[in-house]
Structures are given as C-alpha cells and as structure tokens.
Design a protein around this motif. Structure first.
Motif, PDB file in Angstrom:
ATOM      1  N   ALA A 248       0.852  -1.193   0.000  1.00 23.12           N
ATOM      2  CA  ALA A 248       0.000   0.000   0.000  1.00 23.12           C
ATOM      3  C   ALA A 248       0.889   1.244   0.000  1.00 23.12           C
ATOM      4  O   ALA A 248       1.890   1.305   0.717  1.00 23.12           O
ATOM      5  N   ILE A 249       0.511   2.215  -0.821  1.00 25.12           N
ATOM      6  CA  ILE A 249       1.263   3.469  -0.914  1.00 25.12           C
ATOM      7  C   ILE A 249       0.329   4.604  -0.510  1.00 25.12           C
ATOM      8  O   ILE A 249      -0.746   4.775  -1.099  1.00 25.12           O
ATOM      9  N   GLU A 250       0.743   5.370   0.477  1.00 31.68           N
ATOM     10  CA  GLU A 250      -0.095   6.438   1.013  1.00 31.68           C
ATOM     11  C   GLU A 250       0.654   7.772   0.980  1.00 31.68           C
ATOM     12  O   GLU A 250       1.769   7.874   1.498  1.00 31.68           O
ATOM     13  N   TYR A 251       0.040   8.791   0.359  1.00 33.42           N
ATOM     14  CA  TYR A 251       0.631  10.123   0.393  1.00 33.42           C
ATOM     15  C   TYR A 251       0.146  10.838   1.649  1.00 33.42           C
ATOM     16  O   TYR A 251      -1.048  10.868   1.939  1.00 33.42           O
ATOM     17  N   GLU A 252       1.081  11.410   2.387  1.00 32.40           N
ATOM     18  CA  GLU A 252       0.758  12.100   3.631  1.00 32.40           C
ATOM     19  C   GLU A 252       0.904  13.606   3.443  1.00 32.40           C
ATOM     20  O   GLU A 252       2.014  14.122   3.320  1.00 32.40           O
ATOM     21  N   GLY A 253      -0.227  14.307   3.387  1.00 34.22           N
ATOM     22  CA  GLY A 253      -0.182  15.767   3.350  1.00 34.22           C
ATOM     23  C   GLY A 253       0.181  16.303   4.721  1.00 34.22           C
ATOM     24  O   GLY A 253       0.265  15.561   5.707  1.00 34.22           O
ATOM     25  N   ASP A 254       0.397  17.606   4.800  1.00 39.67           N
ATOM     26  CA  ASP A 254       0.856  18.196   6.051  1.00 39.67           C
ATOM     27  C   ASP A 254      -0.165  18.037   7.169  1.00 39.67           C
ATOM     28  O   ASP A 254       0.195  17.990   8.347  1.00 39.67           O
ATOM     29  N   HIS A 255      -1.454  17.936   6.810  1.00 34.85           N
ATOM     30  CA  HIS A 255      -2.467  17.797   7.853  1.00 34.85           C
ATOM     31  C   HIS A 255      -2.334  16.478   8.598  1.00 34.85           C
ATOM     32  O   HIS A 255      -2.774  16.363   9.740  1.00 34.85           O
ATOM     33  N   HIS A 256      -1.711  15.474   7.970  1.00 33.20           N
ATOM     34  CA  HIS A 256      -1.490  14.202   8.667  1.00 33.20           C
ATOM     35  C   HIS A 256      -0.505  14.382   9.818  1.00 33.20           C
ATOM     36  O   HIS A 256      -0.510  13.604  10.774  1.00 33.20           O
ATOM     37  N   ARG A 257       0.344  15.414   9.720  1.00 36.15           N
ATOM     38  CA  ARG A 257       1.325  15.686  10.771  1.00 36.15           C
ATOM     39  C   ARG A 257       0.776  16.633  11.827  1.00 36.15           C
ATOM     40  O   ARG A 257       1.035  16.461  13.021  1.00 36.15           O
ATOM     41  N   THR A 258       0.005  17.629  11.391  1.00 35.71           N
ATOM     42  CA  THR A 258      -0.441  18.676  12.304  1.00 35.71           C
ATOM     43  C   THR A 258      -1.733  18.328  13.044  1.00 35.71           C
ATOM     44  O   THR A 258      -2.014  18.896  14.099  1.00 35.71           O
ATOM     45  N   ARG A 271      -0.923  -0.139  11.553  1.00 39.18           N
ATOM     46  CA  ARG A 271      -0.736  -1.351  12.361  1.00 39.18           C
ATOM     47  C   ARG A 271      -1.666  -2.464  11.889  1.00 39.18           C
ATOM     48  O   ARG A 271      -1.253  -3.620  11.747  1.00 39.18           O
ATOM     49  N   GLU A 272      -2.928  -2.114  11.641  1.00 32.15           N
ATOM     50  CA  GLU A 272      -3.884  -3.126  11.216  1.00 32.15           C
ATOM     51  C   GLU A 272      -3.519  -3.685   9.837  1.00 32.15           C
ATOM     52  O   GLU A 272      -3.646  -4.898   9.594  1.00 32.15           O
ATOM     53  N   LEU A 273      -3.067  -2.834   8.937  1.00 30.60           N
ATOM     54  CA  LEU A 273      -2.665  -3.291   7.610  1.00 30.60           C
ATOM     55  C   LEU A 273      -1.446  -4.204   7.689  1.00 30.60           C
ATOM     56  O   LEU A 273      -1.378  -5.237   7.002  1.00 30.60           O
ATOM     57  N   GLU A 274      -0.496  -3.845   8.520  1.00 26.95           N
ATOM     58  CA  GLU A 274       0.707  -4.673   8.665  1.00 26.95           C
ATOM     59  C   GLU A 274       0.369  -6.024   9.294  1.00 26.95           C
ATOM     60  O   GLU A 274       0.927  -7.059   8.899  1.00 26.95           O
ATOM     61  N   GLU A 275      -0.549  -6.026  10.240  1.00 30.99           N
ATOM     62  CA  GLU A 275      -0.965  -7.283  10.849  1.00 30.99           C
ATOM     63  C   GLU A 275      -1.675  -8.181   9.830  1.00 30.99           C
ATOM     64  O   GLU A 275      -1.656  -9.409   9.951  1.00 30.99           O
ATOM     65  N   ALA A 276      -2.295  -7.555   8.810  1.00 32.48           N
ATOM     66  CA  ALA A 276      -2.969  -8.314   7.751  1.00 32.48           C
ATOM     67  C   ALA A 276      -2.004  -8.701   6.637  1.00 32.48           C
ATOM     68  O   ALA A 276      -2.430  -9.263   5.618  1.00 32.48           O
ATOM     69  N   GLY A 277      -0.724  -8.403   6.810  1.00 28.90           N
ATOM     70  CA  GLY A 277       0.281  -8.814   5.837  1.00 28.90           C
ATOM     71  C   GLY A 277       0.624  -7.795   4.778  1.00 28.90           C
ATOM     72  O   GLY A 277       1.326  -8.105   3.807  1.00 28.90           O
ATOM     73  N   TRP A 278       0.171  -6.559   4.942  1.00 27.89           N
ATOM     74  CA  TRP A 278       0.461  -5.517   3.962  1.00 27.89           C
ATOM     75  C   TRP A 278       1.694  -4.708   4.370  1.00 27.89           C
ATOM     76  O   TRP A 278       1.912  -4.442   5.549  1.00 27.89           O
ATOM     77  N   LEU A 279       2.471  -4.335   3.364  1.00 26.58           N
ATOM     78  CA  LEU A 279       3.582  -3.403   3.570  1.00 26.58           C
ATOM     79  C   LEU A 279       3.074  -2.018   3.214  1.00 26.58           C
ATOM     80  O   LEU A 279       2.580  -1.799   2.101  1.00 26.58           O
ATOM     81  N   VAL A 280       3.182  -1.080   4.145  1.00 26.39           N
ATOM     82  CA  VAL A 280       2.688   0.272   3.928  1.00 26.39           C
ATOM     83  C   VAL A 280       3.871   1.208   3.701  1.00 26.39           C
ATOM     84  O   VAL A 280       4.748   1.336   4.557  1.00 26.39           O
ATOM     85  N   ILE A 281       3.889   1.833   2.542  1.00 24.76           N
ATOM     86  CA  ILE A 281       4.942   2.801   2.210  1.00 24.76           C
ATOM     87  C   ILE A 281       4.304   4.180   2.174  1.00 24.76           C
ATOM     88  O   ILE A 281       3.411   4.443   1.367  1.00 24.76           O
TER      89      ILE A 281
END
Length: 307
Positions: A248-258, A271-281
């Motif tokens: 999975a590829i996720e773009y993080e805008g600044d609001h994800h930080r603030t 965490r839930e995605l990784e537990e299901a076997g997904w690599l999150v980038i």
C-alpha cells in the motif's frame, strides 16, 4: 465635506454604476472617494484583495453570453491548478466569437465559438464548464499538470479536496467527444496524451503525481483507491496499491502531521494493515521532489522482495 449616506443593501459590496443609478443612488454618492474603483464602471466598498473579491467586483461588468474562463474558471470550480493565485493574475473572461474581448487593465479576454462554449452557474456566476476550461488552459500545462486536472474533472470520489461536488459529471469518453467538437487548439496534443494516463476515483492531486512518478520510473501502475479487507472486515482504502504483492502506498499531506487525531488514526490503520500482511509505504512532498530517487529505489526493493 458631505457625509456619505448608506448605500442600498441590494447593491452589495460591489456594483456597477448603472445598478446604482437604477436604485436611485445619486451620482455624487456612487462616485464618492470612499468607494474603490477596481474596474471601469465598478464601485466597491473595499479594495478587492482576494481572488473571490476580484471576481465578484468584475462580475457586474459581464454581458450576455460572457463568462469566466481559464484560470479564473478553474479556481471557481475548485480545480487543482499548479499556480498559486496572485493579485496580479488577470481575471479571465470569454466572449462570443463575434464579440469584443474586454480591453480593461487586470482582465484578459478571449473569443470562443458557440460550439466550444458551455457554461454553468457557480455561486451565481457564469463560468465555463470544467472540460472547456481544461482546453483553454492546455497550452500552459505540462503533461503531469494536465493529468492532475483530468483526474480531478472525472473523479467519482466525493472526497477530492476543494471540489465540493460542484463540477458537472464528466468522463474520459465525454472529454474525447469534446475534443472532436473543438478540433485543433493550442495544447490539444497534451490533453490527448493526458487522457491515456487519467484514472477515475482519484482523491487528490498528489495521488496523481505519485502514480505518474511510479509509472515513469518503469514500474507497474498501482491500483487507485483500493479497499483492503481482512476476514470480511474493511481495514482501509489506500491511495495506491499493488494487490498481489500486498503493498500500500499512502501520500501524507501536512495535515497528517499537524492534526493529532489524524496522526493517531494513521498509526492505527498502518498497524492493522501490517498485521494483515500488507507493507505500507508512506511518502510526503519531499519524496515527489528531492527525495524521489530514494523513494523509487525503496519501492523497487519492496516489489522485488514480494514478487
């Protein structure tokens, strides 16, 4: 000095002098020095210092069959432009092919034939529809910028920022049909090429930019807005995904930080995605610029390890 009387409320914050005359306002009052004169024949209670204020000030000058076009139209629709608004940016107006474009400082006018002109009302203002607006901008767009705009125009998502569901529905075939009606125009080749890269369901400009960056690097194209489920339960809808490789590829805008709540939700989801076997980038604006090579190398390694 004569103290100015209040103006009739129906005139609003900006008005044409003809409107003032029609409501019985005396000439000395509508020409009082306390009023701004942003355009010939227009009076305003304050200097228009924002994009919308500039447009609202010019609107009373529009004649029948005239409407806003170009960057002005795109901003009114909420389409993602690559240029920030600046006070020096002209208001863009289109007139019929047999009309005279306005020769006013701060305004750029052009002619457009009836077969090319389709307009709608946006907050009461006549605005060229998104597809012809795209065509009027084509000559000034890079391929990436054109794909971003097409993705926004055809998106089926209600979550695309700034659009607010205002754009009339459009799809790739509709844009192709419009291209046939328009024939040749500056930038037409860019739009034709952009249609081949456009995808429905995109939810942000950065999602488009990320997908194009990956494809141009020679990697397979990821799926847009993929819903991930585990044991019958929906875990997430991710920006981009390689389904077979579970990446999975996720773009993080600044609001994800603030935004603390958003940050917490992002961590829980990962965490839930990784537990299901997904690599999150996850990537940021840096990865689309100076950090591009590092991101691409990381994604290549991830795909190789999971193939």
């Amino acid at each position: 000095m004569r103290r100015p009387k209040p103006l009739p409320p129906e005139l609003g914050d900006s008005f044409h002098i003809a409107q003032a005359d029609a409501t019985g306002v005396r000439r000395w009052r509508r020409d009082h020095r306390a009023l701004e004169r942003p355009f010939p024949g227009i009076r305003s209670t304050s200097a228009p210092e924002t994009f919308r204020a500039r447009v609202d000030c010019y609107a009373p000058r529009l004649r029948a069959q005239q409407c806003f076009t170009g960057r002005t139209a795109a901003r009114l629709w909420g389409l993602p432009l690559p240029w920030r608004w600046h006070p020096d940016e002209p208001v863009e107006v289109v007139v019929p092919s047999d009309g005279a474009p306005p020769a006013v400082e701060g305004v750029r006018g052009c002619r457009l034939g009836v077969r090319r002109r389709a307009a709608s009302l946006v907050d009461g203002l006549p605005v060229l529809d998104p597809v012809p607006t795209l065509f009027t901008l084509a000559a000034s767009l890079t391929l990436t910028e054109a794909v971003v705009l097409v993705d926004a125009i055809i998106t089926t998502s209600v979550n695309y920022p700034s659009l607010d569901g205002r754009c009339p529905p459009a799809d790739i075939e509709g844009i192709r049909a419009a291209l046939l009606r328009w024939g040749r125009f500056p930038g037409v080749a860019t739009i034709r090429t952009a249609l081949g890269f456009a995808r429905e369901g995109v939810e942000s400009p950065k999602e488009t930019e990320t997908r194009l960056m990956i494809v141009r690097a020679g990697m397979p194209e990821p799926v847009v807005q993929h819903v991930i489920r585990s044991r019958g339960r929906r875990l997430a809808r991710v920006d981009l995904a390689y389904i077979a490789e579970r990446i999975a590829i996720e773009y993080e805008g600044d609001h994800h930080r603030t935004d603390r709540a958003q940050w917490g939700e992002d961590i829980r989801r990962q965490r839930e995605l990784e537990e299901a076997g997904w690599l999150v980038i996850r990537l940021t604006q840096h990865d689309l610029g100076a950090g591009r090579a590092t991101f691409i190398a990381r994604l290549r390694r991830a795909l190789a390890s999971r193939s």
